[in-house]
Design a protein around this motif. Sequence first.
Motif, PDB file in Angstrom:
ATOM      1  N   CYS A  35      61.030   3.155  70.044  1.00 33.12           N
ATOM      2  CA  CYS A  35      62.429   2.839  69.769  1.00 33.12           C
ATOM      3  C   CYS A  35      63.300   3.803  70.556  1.00 33.12           C
ATOM      4  O   CYS A  35      63.197   5.018  70.389  1.00 33.12           O
ATOM      5  CB  CYS A  35      62.735   2.958  68.285  1.00 33.12           C
ATOM      6  SG  CYS A  35      64.491   2.763  67.877  1.00 33.12           S
ATOM      7  N   GLN A  71      63.524  -1.912  71.489  1.00 35.82           N
ATOM      8  CA  GLN A  71      62.111  -1.837  71.124  1.00 35.82           C
ATOM      9  C   GLN A  71      61.366  -2.605  72.201  1.00 35.82           C
ATOM     10  O   GLN A  71      61.488  -3.819  72.299  1.00 35.82           O
ATOM     11  CB  GLN A  71      61.875  -2.446  69.736  1.00 35.82           C
ATOM     12  CG  GLN A  71      62.563  -1.690  68.625  1.00 35.82           C
ATOM     13  CD  GLN A  71      62.332  -2.337  67.276  1.00 35.82           C
ATOM     14  OE1 GLN A  71      63.245  -2.885  66.674  1.00 35.82           O
ATOM     15  NE2 GLN A  71      61.106  -2.259  66.776  1.00 35.82           N
ATOM     16  N   THR A 124      59.316  -5.247  66.490  1.00 37.12           N
ATOM     17  CA  THR A 124      57.943  -5.173  67.012  1.00 37.12           C
ATOM     18  C   THR A 124      56.988  -5.644  65.930  1.00 37.12           C
ATOM     19  O   THR A 124      57.030  -5.133  64.805  1.00 37.12           O
ATOM     20  CB  THR A 124      57.561  -3.739  67.408  1.00 37.12           C
ATOM     21  OG1 THR A 124      58.412  -3.294  68.457  1.00 37.12           O
ATOM     22  CG2 THR A 124      56.107  -3.679  67.870  1.00 37.12           C
TER      23      THR A 124
END
Lengths: 116, 115
Positions: free
Chosen positions: A23, A6, A110
Amino acid sequence: GDSVTQTEGLVTVTEGLPVMLNCTYQTAYSDVAFFWYVQYLNEAPKLLLRSSTDNKRTEHQGFHATLHKSSSSFHLQKSSVQLSDSALYYCALSSMATGGNNKLTFGQGTVLSVIP
Amino acid sequence: EAAVTQSPRNKVAVTGGKVTLSCNQTNNHNNMYWYRQDTGHGLRLIHYSYGAGSTEKGDIPDGYKASRPSQENFSLILELATPSQTSVYFCASGDAGGINYAEQFFGPGTRLTVL
């Protein structure tokens, strides 16, 4: 072994605007399953959505993601974010690399910050 | 309501001391997992178990032991705690079977501070 990346540690978006959390992954196996987990502040991670079918869109709670094996990606998207979407989001992969014991390989996470 | 619970929720330990983190699940899942969560590293697997009596090393097992005395309970043991083990620890449970059954259910976490 498997790996999940990520690239963004923090994504800041204005309320009402769209967002995409990236991703990507690496695995030697073709049979894979992907998961997006969401973790609100001081809470446990919980499943947001999952997919194991190539090129099929999966949706839940206004979020959607499509597994693209050709580009090794499973990005999370939402067309219009809300303040309540502010949270930490994890992408995770399960493959036969784990020998069928259902271990998950997580990305670094994230943080999505939605501002008014 | 099926759940994963952890105790204690917060723990302050001294360097060199022994720490035991406990996890209980009522999901009747065969598999259980211990993770630590650190900013920039995400969730990293420490130990996991396929069932009562089994423990396996995860990706970062050094400095940790695990114990699975029953289907429901899975403990993480720090024999000699160090400040580098200050973190938030999550326990999770999940079904055995194929990759499509790999969803894991997480407990609320234990915040451990080693001074």
